[in-house]
Design an enzyme around this catalytic site. Sequence first.
Site, PDB file in Angstrom:
ATOM      1  N   HIS A  49       0.890  -1.154   0.000  1.00  0.00           N
ATOM      2  CA  HIS A  49       0.000   0.000   0.000  1.00  0.00           C
ATOM      3  C   HIS A  49       0.932   1.208   0.000  1.00  0.00           C
ATOM      4  O   HIS A  49       2.068   1.121   0.494  1.00  0.00           O
ATOM      5  CB  HIS A  49      -0.875   0.031   1.255  1.00  0.00           C
ATOM      6  CG  HIS A  49      -1.873  -1.091   1.310  1.00  0.00           C
ATOM      7  ND1 HIS A  49      -2.011  -1.906   2.393  1.00  0.00           N
ATOM      8  CD2 HIS A  49      -2.770  -1.519   0.388  1.00  0.00           C
ATOM      9  CE1 HIS A  49      -2.961  -2.805   2.150  1.00  0.00           C
ATOM     10  NE2 HIS A  49      -3.425  -2.586   0.935  1.00  0.00           N
ATOM     11  N   ASP A  52       2.278   1.727   3.342  1.00  0.00           N
ATOM     12  CA  ASP A  52       3.211   0.699   3.841  1.00  0.00           C
ATOM     13  C   ASP A  52       4.626   1.141   3.466  1.00  0.00           C
ATOM     14  O   ASP A  52       5.571   0.987   4.239  1.00  0.00           O
ATOM     15  CB  ASP A  52       2.982  -0.666   3.162  1.00  0.00           C
ATOM     16  CG  ASP A  52       1.663  -1.320   3.545  1.00  0.00           C
ATOM     17  OD1 ASP A  52       1.247  -1.180   4.708  1.00  0.00           O
ATOM     18  OD2 ASP A  52       1.052  -1.970   2.665  1.00  0.00           O
TER      19      ASP A  52
HETATM   20  C1  GLO Z   1      -9.270  -6.866   0.305  1.00  0.00           C
HETATM   21  C2  GLO Z   1      -8.229  -6.878  -0.721  1.00  0.00           C
HETATM   22  C3  GLO Z   1      -6.967  -6.216  -0.250  1.00  0.00           C
HETATM   23  C4  GLO Z   1      -6.133  -5.770  -1.431  1.00  0.00           C
HETATM   24  C5  GLO Z   1      -4.941  -4.959  -1.017  1.00  0.00           C
HETATM   25  C6  GLO Z   1      -4.177  -4.447  -2.208  1.00  0.00           C
HETATM   26  O1  GLO Z   1     -10.285  -7.503   0.225  1.00  0.00           O
HETATM   27  O2  GLO Z   1      -8.001  -8.170  -1.158  1.00  0.00           O
HETATM   28  O3  GLO Z   1      -6.231  -7.074   0.574  1.00  0.00           O
HETATM   29  O4  GLO Z   1      -5.728  -6.865  -2.173  1.00  0.00           O
HETATM   30  O5  GLO Z   1      -5.377  -3.896  -0.246  1.00  0.00           O
HETATM   31  O6  GLO Z   1      -4.826  -3.397  -2.785  1.00  0.00           O
END
Ligand code: GLO
Length: 348
Positions: A49, A52
């Site tokens: 993210h 992150d």
């Molecule tokens: C939630 C998503 C989340 C995304 C992550 C990347 O349901 O799967 O985990 O994959 O935030 O954008």
Amino acid sequence: MSQDYRFSFGPWNVHEGADPFGPPVRPSVSLGEKLRLYKTLGFDGVQFHDDDAVPELEELTPGEIVKRAREMRRLLHDEGLVAEFVAPRLWEDSRGIDGGYTANDPGCRQWALERSKRAIDIARELGTELLVLWLAREGTYIRESKNPLEAFRHLLDAVNKLLEYDPKIVIAIEPKPNEPMDQAYLPTVGHALAFASQTVDPARVGVLIETAHVILAGLDPSDEMAFALSMGKLLSVHLNDQNGLKFDEDKSFGSANLRAAFNQVRVLELGGYAATGRFVGLDVKAMRTQKPEVAMRHLANSREVFLRLVEKVRTFPRDLEAQCIANRDYEALEIAILRHLMGLSPAL
Ligand code: GLO
Ligand code: MG
């Protein structure tokens, strides 16, 4: 086991175990400690993210964000890792409460766009061209709260602006039908790809497909992956598992439905996914009951299941398959597959 595939996960996949009904049950693990885990678990790619990679980025200027991202790249390099993608986290900030790109408040929409541009800046510094859009709150709790035609226009407008902001960036939409919203605007791969075709540069927009999200939409993950692969649009995957229609469980890959996992691997094999060099992402969560010292095994276990299923796909006898298909004897094909998955000879 096959060395053809590269694996990734996100720092959020090693977590404290809080859920909507209870507090954390494990101590926090710092990003530095998490990065050190990657190689030992068999992973080379980090999914980020934006915050992150650059914590508290809302407090920083664009120049400072770039500087911090550069430092993160060095950290990755020291661990022998690469960034797979960056995803703007629009769903936690108070300005994203009503959705980012589709918020009713124009100020919030502007914030979402600017924040996403910063995510692109970070991606550039981390050496990846992939921006993932999990459109968490781009939808509604009640239909009447937004004009859906306007919402789709806003969404398209935002994605176009991001494509124009960086001519190299490639956008992967991660569709999910619900949660946190009652209904999301791009619930399936079909929606995402139809949407992609309407953007200013369709060649730079594809999908990231997550197993659990597809199951929540009542569809078959392997067919959705095949649909995207057949169009050259599968930019990444989030393999995991989901036991029916309930909250997004992010179970370990293959743990609820091994046969469906086999079929996802089969499709990735048939589509030559490994040769594209794209990552196999595992978006899996540890059970809340896991003790801290073993709260990362779900990642290694999911990878192991994937690799063992690659071997299962590769060793299934092609002649038997062809014979069953030629005879239109799908009962014979099915029992052969089941025997093979149970470790028996397919042609007993
Ligand atoms: C939630 C998503 C989340 C995304 C992550 C990347 O349901 O799967 O985990 O994959 O935030 O954008
Ligand atoms: Mg995901």
